[in-house]
Design a protein around this motif. Sequence first.
Motif, PDB file in Angstrom:
ATOM      1  N   ASP A   1       0.817  -1.213   0.000  1.00  0.00           N
ATOM      2  CA  ASP A   1       0.000   0.000   0.000  1.00  0.00           C
ATOM      3  C   ASP A   1       0.854   1.268   0.000  1.00  0.00           C
ATOM      4  O   ASP A   1       1.534   1.585   0.967  1.00  0.00           O
ATOM      5  CB  ASP A   1      -0.916  -0.015   1.225  1.00  0.00           C
TER       6      ASP A   1
ATOM      7  N   LYS B   1      -0.155   4.394  -0.041  1.00  0.00           N
ATOM      8  CA  LYS B   1      -0.688   5.513   0.745  1.00  0.00           C
ATOM      9  C   LYS B   1      -0.031   5.604   2.118  1.00  0.00           C
ATOM     10  O   LYS B   1       0.186   6.686   2.624  1.00  0.00           O
ATOM     11  CB  LYS B   1      -2.201   5.385   0.919  1.00  0.00           C
ATOM     12  N   GLU B   2       0.272   4.474   2.701  1.00  0.00           N
ATOM     13  CA  GLU B   2       0.828   4.455   4.051  1.00  0.00           C
ATOM     14  C   GLU B   2       2.265   3.932   4.066  1.00  0.00           C
ATOM     15  O   GLU B   2       2.760   3.488   5.096  1.00  0.00           O
ATOM     16  CB  GLU B   2      -0.054   3.607   4.957  1.00  0.00           C
ATOM     17  N   ASN B   3       2.947   4.022   2.950  1.00  0.00           N
ATOM     18  CA  ASN B   3       4.298   3.494   2.821  1.00  0.00           C
ATOM     19  C   ASN B   3       5.296   4.646   2.945  1.00  0.00           C
ATOM     20  O   ASN B   3       5.592   5.340   1.984  1.00  0.00           O
ATOM     21  CB  ASN B   3       4.429   2.785   1.469  1.00  0.00           C
ATOM     22  N   SER B   4       5.809   4.868   4.162  1.00  0.00           N
ATOM     23  CA  SER B   4       6.713   5.997   4.391  1.00  0.00           C
ATOM     24  C   SER B   4       8.026   5.850   3.627  1.00  0.00           C
ATOM     25  O   SER B   4       8.611   6.848   3.206  1.00  0.00           O
ATOM     26  CB  SER B   4       6.988   6.161   5.887  1.00  0.00           C
TER      27      SER B   4
ATOM     28  N   TYR C   1       8.402   4.596   0.661  1.00  0.00           N
ATOM     29  CA  TYR C   1       8.120   5.013  -0.722  1.00  0.00           C
ATOM     30  C   TYR C   1       8.073   6.538  -0.812  1.00  0.00           C
ATOM     31  O   TYR C   1       8.688   7.138  -1.685  1.00  0.00           O
ATOM     32  CB  TYR C   1       6.787   4.406  -1.179  1.00  0.00           C
ATOM     33  N   HIS C   2       7.363   7.169   0.125  1.00  0.00           N
ATOM     34  CA  HIS C   2       7.235   8.622   0.089  1.00  0.00           C
ATOM     35  C   HIS C   2       8.585   9.312   0.326  1.00  0.00           C
ATOM     36  O   HIS C   2       8.890  10.322  -0.300  1.00  0.00           O
ATOM     37  CB  HIS C   2       6.179   9.094   1.093  1.00  0.00           C
TER      38      HIS C   2
END
Length: 163
Positions: free
Chosen positions: A45, A47-50, A52-53
């Motif tokens: 996910d 959206k909640e993958n720090s 990745y961000h």
Amino acid sequence: MTTDTTVTWLTQEAFDRLTTELGTLSTTGREEITKKIESAREEGDLKENSGYHAAKDEQGKMEARIRTLTQLLRTAEVGDAPESHGVVQPGTVITATIAGDESRFLIGSREIAGNSDLDVYSEQSPLGAAIIGLVVGATTSYTAPNGREITVVISNVETFTGS
């Protein structure tokens, strides 16, 4: 569309250092960040993958640096530091009393200073614009971004030696 063709003076050493940095960022830097993004993407996910961000943020900063270096190197004027004749010009080291405090700094691009401990002021900065062309002993003032009027007295102008 306007084009900003500001010429930046660089020493040969600074030009070579920045060219190497650009080459590294454009090749191995991009490869490494792509691997980080792919690895983080596989964790699920987004959206909640720090991870990745964080990797995407790092990629954005790296691409901004690549654009900055590309533009800087494209418009750079490469040569020896201008020999000091007592006149403030880009690439010279200035000793001045600013608002009562003595300060020593370089006028020009931060990229020139490299690993030097010198503070650097752009010739387009309020301070830089106020003192370009002045000679040793000259006094001037400029308006700081906070609106305060600041007095500057030039006490020495030296050739930049890289330190």
